[in-house]
Design an enzyme around this catalytic site. Structure first.
Site, mmCIF file in Angstrom:
data_model
loop_
_atom_site.group_PDB
_atom_site.id
_atom_site.type_symbol
_atom_site.label_atom_id
_atom_site.label_comp_id
_atom_site.label_asym_id
_atom_site.label_seq_id
_atom_site.Cartn_x
_atom_site.Cartn_y
_atom_site.Cartn_z
ATOM 1 N N GLU A 30 0.862 -1.188 0.000
ATOM 2 C CA GLU A 30 0.000 0.000 0.000
ATOM 3 C C GLU A 30 0.893 1.231 0.000
ATOM 4 O OE1 GLU A 30 -3.145 -0.005 2.908
ATOM 5 O OE2 GLU A 30 -4.155 -1.676 1.950
ATOM 6 N N HIS B 66 -9.317 9.795 1.986
ATOM 7 C CA HIS B 66 -8.936 8.665 1.137
ATOM 8 C C HIS B 66 -9.178 9.057 -0.321
ATOM 9 C CE1 HIS B 66 -8.530 4.676 -0.515
ATOM 10 N NE2 HIS B 66 -8.181 4.218 0.668
ATOM 11 N N ARG C 3 -1.236 9.368 0.765
ATOM 12 C CA ARG C 3 -2.650 9.646 0.501
ATOM 13 C C ARG C 3 -2.983 11.119 0.312
ATOM 14 N NH1 ARG C 3 -5.815 5.414 4.366
ATOM 15 N NH2 ARG C 3 -5.148 3.666 3.086
ATOM 16 N N HIS D 133 -11.712 10.061 5.738
ATOM 17 C CA HIS D 133 -11.487 8.644 6.014
ATOM 18 C C HIS D 133 -11.068 8.360 7.448
ATOM 19 C CE1 HIS D 133 -10.596 4.536 4.966
ATOM 20 N NE2 HIS D 133 -9.304 4.651 5.219
ATOM 21 N N ARG E 14 -1.563 9.257 8.725
ATOM 22 C CA ARG E 14 -1.454 7.838 9.084
ATOM 23 C C ARG E 14 -0.949 6.993 7.907
ATOM 24 N NH1 ARG E 14 -5.190 3.532 8.491
ATOM 25 N NH2 ARG E 14 -6.386 5.057 7.314
HETATM 26 C C1 SIN Z 1 -7.842 0.913 2.236
HETATM 27 O O1 SIN Z 1 -8.135 -0.268 2.122
HETATM 28 O O2 SIN Z 1 -7.494 1.620 1.312
HETATM 29 C C2 SIN Z 1 -7.955 1.546 3.589
HETATM 30 C C3 SIN Z 1 -6.901 1.061 4.477
HETATM 31 C C4 SIN Z 1 -6.588 2.086 5.515
HETATM 32 O O3 SIN Z 1 -7.166 3.169 5.527
HETATM 33 O O4 SIN Z 1 -5.709 1.826 6.342
#
Ligand code: SIN
Length: 532
Positions: free
Chosen positions: A113, A228, A274, A335, A370
């Site tokens: 991620e 998000h 993000r 988010h 975060r």
């Molecule tokens: C996501 O699945 O994109 C969200 C995960 C997160 O916010 O930690």
């Protein structure tokens, strides 16, 4: 008023609350209060996964560095060390309780991620990680007869006497109940609902932060709200999250002219932090005069996509979007809130007897932004730690005894009045206007003018904070206004841009950026301070 006594009171039943309950169960009676059904929390909807340094090519030290980098200079380093250091143990424990994370052959499968320098994110049933955690934790909770679930009970206020917390007043089945406890833990989650666009469930109205604030607790870092980047944007569809893990697996972002654009904004392109991706999307939307961009998975193997993201695939299909064949319209949404009720590394707040863990708390692990998938881990690690602290404090309280008679139970907390007696203003209209205001003026890109405009409007709604309300919707509105005012004040006070807080009028780390902003209520005044 009904009065009930217990040893430990937990308010909220997401990952942090359930993990805390498990820690406390062998030591006394635990009541877990929740305003909805027990499984209704942000945990339940978490898709992407849970970050943990457990793969062969990963190290706790690298997870630590990535978390600090994402936090943009404002993390509490000690808290981060604990998070990444205790994380592996908490995950192994969860697996021993029956958690089924996805595997590649016999080995756990880790995905990528944004802002992680290793594949580190565990997932379950493709994209239903939170649901799996909630299932396992609820099953574990059921094995303790000392844990009582108390659903559909709205916490109105904390019971505070002589500066200490002794439980909470909750509204359950039309009755006000004073739940007296030796130690109380807040695990009520976040506040995404104060923004018009959010990935958060309807329960995320910032209740825990607002009730703690009213009780005199210190709150901090409230200006840091994470947006998000990729949330479904279709007229008749809900604001459904399209996990960052999709970009981790190769999904691309295109503007409405089908052009790729992320490389113009960051060398990590789709996997940039993000806040960078969200702002890039907003700038593309403005440039192309559109209200969305596209997430493109059409170049990925369609069987892989269906298998890896079954819930997202099925949900989008319900709204006539086949993610394997067509571009998915997306735009950002609120988010996660990095700030909250300030705690130490053991979950203790500034009020004796009151602890907090998970999104409602501000341990400083997330700093100004975060790292993706660190929040479920935070819930597990700090839920357990808050449980240990509450247990130690509760045992002390047990020795000293808690006398109901000695407590000043405030009967006036329940005024018998039906909600439809209120005809002077429309709470639903105000809720709608508040969410729109926060989204438009205190959202992804803020500036002095937008924040001042928001302040004027928010100040006008201050009278609502003084009303004696007794229904969930009304009380939620009070909490949302209270928290919106604090977030807006923090955003005004932070005259610089750092992490998720971006001021277009000061788009850089201006002098003093390293300070944290804290709030507390003193008598009826809101006081703030800048601390290191
Ligand atoms: C996501 O699945 O994109 C969200 C995960 C997160 O916010 O930690």
């Amino acid at each position: 008023m009904i009065i009930e006594k217990t040893d430990f009171l937990i308010i909220g039943s997401g990952v942090a609350g359930l993990r805390a309950a498990i820690e406390l169960a062998p030591y006394g009676e635990v009541i877990v209060v929740t305003k909805d059904r027990p499984a209704e929390s942000s945990t339940e909807y978490a898709q992407g996964g849970i970050a943990v340094a457990l793969s062969d090519e990963d190290e706790v030290g690298i997870h630590y560095e990535d978390t600090l980098r994402a936090g943009d200079g404002l993390c509490n380093e000690e808290a981060v060390k604990i998070l990444v250091g205790e994380g592996p143990e908490r995950i192994k424990e969860l697996i021993s309780w029956g958690a089924e994370f996805d595997k590649e052959g016999l080995k756990l499968d880790f995905t990528m991620e944004a802002a992680h320098s290793r594949k580190r994110v565990l997932h379950a049933h493709g994209d239903a990680t939170g649901k799996e955690l909630e299932r396992v934790l609820l099953n574990k909770v059921r094995t303790f007869s000392s844990i009582e679930k108390y659903p559909y009970a709205f916490t109105k206020d904390l019971i505070i006497q002589d500066g200490k917390c002794y439980g909470a007043y909750v509204l359950a089945g039309g009755q006000m109940v004073a739940l007296i406890a030796k130690a109380t833990i807040l695990t009520t989650g976040g506040a995404g609902q104060i923004f018009a666009r959010t990935t958060n469930p309807a329960v995320s109205t910032g209740d825990g932060m607002a009730i703690a604030f009213r009780a005199g607790a210190v709150l901090g870092d409230l200006e840091f709200v994470q947006f998000h980047p990729t949330v479904l944007y279709a007229p008749s569809a809900p604001q459904f999250l399209l996990s960052e893990a999709m970009r981790g697996e190769g999904a691309l972002l295109r503007n409405i002219n089908r052009e790729l654009f992320m490389k113009e904004y960051h060398p990590d392109a789709e996997l940039a932090p993000r806040d960078v991706v969200s702002r890039a999307i907003i700038s593309q939307m403005v440039r192309t005069n559109s209200n969305h961009v596209y997430l493109d998975l059409t170049h990925l193997d369609s069987d892989f996509v269906k298998h890896r993201f079954p819930r997202i695939y099925a949900t989008c299909l319900q709204y006539d979007v086949d993610v394997t064949k067509e571009l998915v319209p997306v735009s950002p949404a609120a988010h996660y809130i990095m700030g909250g009720v300030k705690t130490d590394i053991n979950g203790a707040t500034s009020i004796k007897g009151l602890f907090a863990a998970g999104e409602v708390a501000c341990t400083g692990v997330h700093g100004a932004n975060r790292l993706a998938s660190n929040s479920l881990l935070e819930g597990l690690v700090y839920g357990a730690r808050a449980g240990v602290s509450a247990r130690e404090y509760g045992l002390e309280a047990r020795i000293n005894g808690i006398e109901v008679e000695a407590l000043n139970i405030n009967e006036s907390k329940y005024i018998k009045r039906r909600s439809h007696d209120i005809t002077r203003f429309d709470i639903e209209e105000i809720r709608h206007s508040l969410r729109k205001l926060m989204w438009e003026k205190v959202g992804i890109i803020r500036c002095a003018d937008s924040l001042t405009e928001a302040k004027k409007k928010l100040d006008k709604w201050s009278f609502i904070l003084k009303e004696e309300f007794n229904t969930r919707r009304e009380l939620e509105l009070q909490n949302m206004i209270q928290l919106a005012q604090l977030i807006n004040s923090a955003a005004i006070l932070r005259k610089n841009s750092v992490g998720a807080h971006y001021r277009s009028d000061i788009p850089f780390k201006a002098e003093g950026w390293q300070k944290h902003i804290i709030f507390r209520k003193q008598k009826e005044e809101v006081v703030y301070d800048f601390i290191s």
